[in-house]
Design an enzyme around this catalytic site. Structure first.
Site, mmCIF file in Angstrom:
data_model
loop_
_atom_site.group_PDB
_atom_site.id
_atom_site.type_symbol
_atom_site.label_atom_id
_atom_site.label_comp_id
_atom_site.label_asym_id
_atom_site.label_seq_id
_atom_site.Cartn_x
_atom_site.Cartn_y
_atom_site.Cartn_z
ATOM 1 C CG HIS A 175 -2.499 0.974 2.765
ATOM 2 N ND1 HIS A 175 -1.761 1.612 1.798
ATOM 3 C CD2 HIS A 175 -3.572 0.446 2.121
ATOM 4 C CE1 HIS A 175 -2.359 1.480 0.630
ATOM 5 N NE2 HIS A 175 -3.456 0.769 0.805
ATOM 6 C CG HIS A 219 -2.835 -2.785 -4.470
ATOM 7 N ND1 HIS A 219 -3.936 -1.981 -4.250
ATOM 8 C CD2 HIS A 219 -2.064 -2.125 -5.366
ATOM 9 C CE1 HIS A 219 -3.823 -0.868 -4.965
ATOM 10 N NE2 HIS A 219 -2.699 -0.936 -5.653
#
Length: 303
Positions: free
Chosen positions: A47, A89
């Protein structure tokens, strides 16, 4: 027998008849296999490169995870001021870098001047990456530098924003230019973004289910009309729960697997969860701790 009772029985019988008819006639249509999703083992995606082990979305994180033997990365992308696709992100730059402002307010070159490890602290409280001047990567750089990796690309910009309106077409153009159609997956919490991307990709790229599609599938699974559900996407990347509803059951995983839709679970970082989900039939995991996850998957291989 009263009139209300007769009406209720009649409606009930009609409902059963409708269900039986749909069961006999309707046939769910499994998804066609996508080359990008053809794995013969439990898949581990780091991730954002493995955000608990190195500064997220940096070359350091991706290189470290790749060396472990992970199958690929799960990343988020946003559009910069000069309309470049950045692996990042947050909407704001300050959570992980030493810049202050929105990603859309900076050019790619300006963002590359930032220290992407500025706020990183590992699980031992180590801030050593702050002095190493790690840099952010464009999606083009990530795809070119790790050509053997499967990459899940999550479109973060809302379709209602200027950046979000441009992202689907720009992403498709990049994937096509690099010939990366068979090693990426495109997804978004905004189902509209995935739909708009597919207007360009025309099902030549694997796509992941957004929140609305996940809710639709779960509703079908828990109803008596699961046989009417045909998936619109190739992969479900989901949490263990959606609100109060458990998505981590063997039944739901099997329901999707029968439709040729593998299930990867998001943000799974604990041993018990990984082992339990492997036994339930999970096809893969998106983890912040790739070193740990790889050890557990290897221990449980073939069991």
């Amino acid at each position: 027998m009263g009139r209300k009772t007769k009406v209720a029985l009649t409606l009930g019988a009609a409902g059963i008849a409708a269900w039986a008819t749909s069961k006999a006639v309707a046939k769910p249509i499994p998804r066609k296999a996508k080359k990008a999703l053809e794995f013969d083992q439990t898949v581990i995606l780091a991730h954002r490169g493995g955000l608990l082990e190195a500064p997220e979305n940096t070359r350091a994180a991706f290189s470290k995870s790749a060396a472990l033997g992970v199958n690929g990365f799960a990343v988020d992308v946003r559009l910069t001021k000069d309309e470049e696709i950045l692996v990042f992100h947050d909407e704001h730059a300050d959570r992980t870098t030493d810049l202050v402002g929105k990603i859309s307010e900076f050019t790619l070159d300006e963002l590359k001047e930032a220290n992407a490890g500025y706020n990183f602290e590992d699980e031992n409280g180590d801030h050593s990456y702050r002095d190493k001047e790690e840099k952010v990567l464009s999606l083009k750089e990530l795809l070119e530098e790790f050509p053997h990796m499967f990459i899940s690309i999550n479109l973060k910009d809302s379709p209602e924003t200027y950046e979000g309106s441009l992202m689907p077409s720009k992403l498709w153009r990049l994937i096509e230019d690099l010939g990366a159609q068979d090693r990426v997956l495109v997804t978004s919490t905004f189902d509209e973004q995935t739909d708009r991307f597919n207007l360009y990709a025309q099902s030549r790229v694997a796509t992941g289910a957004g929140e609305d599609e996940v809710k639709k599938a779960y509703t079908a699974f828990t109803s008596q009309f699961g046989h009417l559900y045909s998936p619109r996407e190739d992969l479900f990347m989901i949490p263990e729960k959606l609100g109060i509803f458990p998505l981590n059951t063997e039944g739901f995983i099997k329901f999707l697997a029968q439709l040729n839709v593998p299930v990867y679970f998001n943000n799974v970082n604990e041993r018990d969860s990984i082992v339990r989900l492997i036994n339930a039939g999970a096809a893969g995991f998106i983890t912040d701790r790739p070193t740990f996850a790889m050890e557990i998957v290897q221990e449980n291989a073939g069991q």
